[in-house]
Design a protein around this motif. Structure first.
Motif, PDB file in Angstrom:
ATOM      1  N   UNK A  27       0.815  -1.220   0.000  1.00 50.23           N
ATOM      2  CA  UNK A  27       0.000   0.000   0.000  1.00 50.23           C
ATOM      3  C   UNK A  27       0.850   1.273   0.000  1.00 50.23           C
ATOM      4  N   UNK A  28       2.121   1.163   0.384  1.00 48.21           N
ATOM      5  CA  UNK A  28       2.991   2.337   0.440  1.00 48.21           C
ATOM      6  C   UNK A  28       3.737   2.580  -0.869  1.00 48.21           C
ATOM      7  N   UNK A  29       4.190   1.516  -1.496  1.00 47.39           N
ATOM      8  CA  UNK A  29       4.980   1.617  -2.729  1.00 47.39           C
ATOM      9  C   UNK A  29       4.504   0.554  -3.721  1.00 47.39           C
ATOM     10  N   UNK A  30       3.388   0.829  -4.362  1.00 48.47           N
ATOM     11  CA  UNK A  30       2.773  -0.183  -5.222  1.00 48.47           C
ATOM     12  C   UNK A  30       3.630  -0.551  -6.424  1.00 48.47           C
ATOM     13  N   UNK A  33       6.631  -2.632  -5.236  1.00 46.98           N
ATOM     14  CA  UNK A  33       6.124  -3.926  -4.772  1.00 46.98           C
ATOM     15  C   UNK A  33       5.741  -4.807  -5.969  1.00 46.98           C
ATOM     16  N   UNK A  34       5.051  -4.216  -6.929  1.00 43.87           N
ATOM     17  CA  UNK A  34       4.638  -4.969  -8.120  1.00 43.87           C
ATOM     18  C   UNK A  34       5.845  -5.453  -8.909  1.00 43.87           C
ATOM     19  N   UNK A  35       6.853  -4.596  -9.036  1.00 45.26           N
ATOM     20  CA  UNK A  35       8.061  -4.991  -9.765  1.00 45.26           C
ATOM     21  C   UNK A  35       8.735  -6.185  -9.099  1.00 45.26           C
ATOM     22  N   UNK A  36       8.796  -6.177  -7.756  1.00 45.86           N
ATOM     23  CA  UNK A  36       9.447  -7.268  -7.024  1.00 45.86           C
ATOM     24  C   UNK A  36       8.646  -8.565  -7.147  1.00 45.86           C
ATOM     25  N   UNK A  37       7.355  -8.488  -7.010  1.00 43.28           N
ATOM     26  CA  UNK A  37       6.526  -9.698  -6.970  1.00 43.28           C
ATOM     27  C   UNK A  37       6.245 -10.285  -8.348  1.00 43.28           C
ATOM     28  N   UNK A  38       6.257  -9.432  -9.399  1.00 48.99           N
ATOM     29  CA  UNK A  38       5.865  -9.908 -10.725  1.00 48.99           C
ATOM     30  C   UNK A  38       7.034 -10.120 -11.677  1.00 48.99           C
ATOM     31  N   UNK A  39       8.187  -9.549 -11.345  1.00 51.19           N
ATOM     32  CA  UNK A  39       9.346  -9.682 -12.232  1.00 51.19           C
ATOM     33  C   UNK A  39      10.424 -10.528 -11.554  1.00 51.19           C
TER      34      UNK A  39
END
Length: 246
Positions: A27-30, A33-39
C-alpha cells in the motif's frame, strides 16, 4: 544471465528502500512492490543484493522485509550493542542471556506454533509476563538441580549452554519496585526497557498506561513464516524447558 539496465536500476531502488525502511508494503509503494513480486529477474537481483549485504529479503503476505542474518552487526545488532541497550550499566553475559530469555518467553506466550496461525492470543499484561518469567526460571532451576543430583557429577541436562540456576539468580537479584520504575536495576525497569526496545523495532505495541502488550503484524508474519518452522520452534521450546505436548 544478462540483465537490462532498467531491471538493475529498479532492483537498486527496491533494495535502497529496504535499507532505509527495513520493509516495503504494497500500500505504500505499489510500483516497487509490483516490480518485485511480478518480475523474477528484479526479485533475483534484490535477493542477490541482500545476500551481499548479509541479509535475507523475504515477502510475507503483502510486505517485503529485509532481515539481517544473525552475524550481521551492521544492519542488525551485535551482542555488545544489545547488552548495552537492554541491560544495566556494567552488565555481564548472564544479564544479556536473561534479556534474551525474557524475549523468548514473550514469544512462546504469544505463539504456540499450532494451527493455520501460530498466534494464540491478542494481548498480554506485563504482570502476567513477569509471573511467567519467574515461574519458568524457578522450574528450570529446580529441574536442573534435580538432574545434576541424579546424574551425580555427570554432564547436566542440555539447555543450549544456558544455566537456569544462574538466570534465576540473576533475575531475583534485581530489585522489585511497584511504583513503575524504569531503572534497569529493577525487575520492572528491566522488563520495561526490553519492551520499549521491541516496540522501537516495530515488533510489539506496548501500551504503558494499561501495561498491555500486543504483537504487530510484522512480528506475526515473521513468526508464522520464518521462526516457527518446526525445527526452530522445537529449539525455542528446548531452551525454555517446555515439553513438546505442553
Amino acid at each position: 544471465m544478462a540483465y537490462e539496465a532498467e531491471e538493475i536500476r529498479t532492483s537498486q531502488e527496491i533494495f535502497y528502500y529496504l535499507l532505509e525502511h527495513h520493509e516495503l508494503r504494497e500500500e505504500d509503494e505499489q510500483l516497487l512492490y509490483k516490480a518485485y513480486t511480478e518480475e523474477e529477474s528484479i526479485r533475483n537481483l534484490v535477493k542477490s543484493q541482500g545476500e551481499i549485504a548479509g541479509s535475507n529479503v523475504e515477502r510475507y503476505g503483502n510486505v517485503i522485509y529485509l532481515i539481517p542474518k544473525e552475524e550481521n552487526n551492521f544492519l542488525g545488532f551485535s551482542k555488545q550493542q544489545l547488552k548495552g541497550t537492554l541491560c544495566k550499566s556494567g552488565a555481564t553475559d548472564k544479564d544479556y542471556y536473561l534479556s534474551q530469555f525474557v524475549i523468548l518467553t514473550l514469544l512462546v506466550e504469544f505463539f504456540d506454533g499450532q494451527g493455520s496461525s501460530s498466534k494464540s492470543r491478542e494481548y498480554m499484561r506485563v504482570g502476567e509476563l513477569m509471573n511467567c518469567l519467574s515461574a519458568r526460571l524457578k522450574e528450570g532451576a529446580a529441574e536442573e538441580t534435580t538432574t545434576e543430583e541424579e546424574e551425580d557429577g555427570k554432564n547436566p541436562k542440555d539447555t543450549a549452554g544456558i544455566s537456569f540456576k544462574i538466570l534465576y539468580e540473576t533475575y531475583e537479584a534485581l530489585k522489585s519496585d511497584d511504583r513503575g520504575s524504569r531503572m534497569k536495576t529493577t525487575k520492572e525497569g528491566f522488563i520495561y526497557n526490553i519492551l520499549m526496545f521491541l516496540q522501537k523495532q516495530g515488533l510489539i505495541e506496548y501500551v504503558v498506561q494499561d501495561e498491555m502488550i500486543k504483537t504487530t503484524r510484522k512480528l506475526d508474519n515473521f513468526m508464522d513464516w520464518n521462526l516457527l518452522n518446526q525445527n526452530n520452534y522445537q529449539r525455542v521450546l528446548r531452551v525454555l524447558g517446555v515439553a513438546k505436548d505442553e
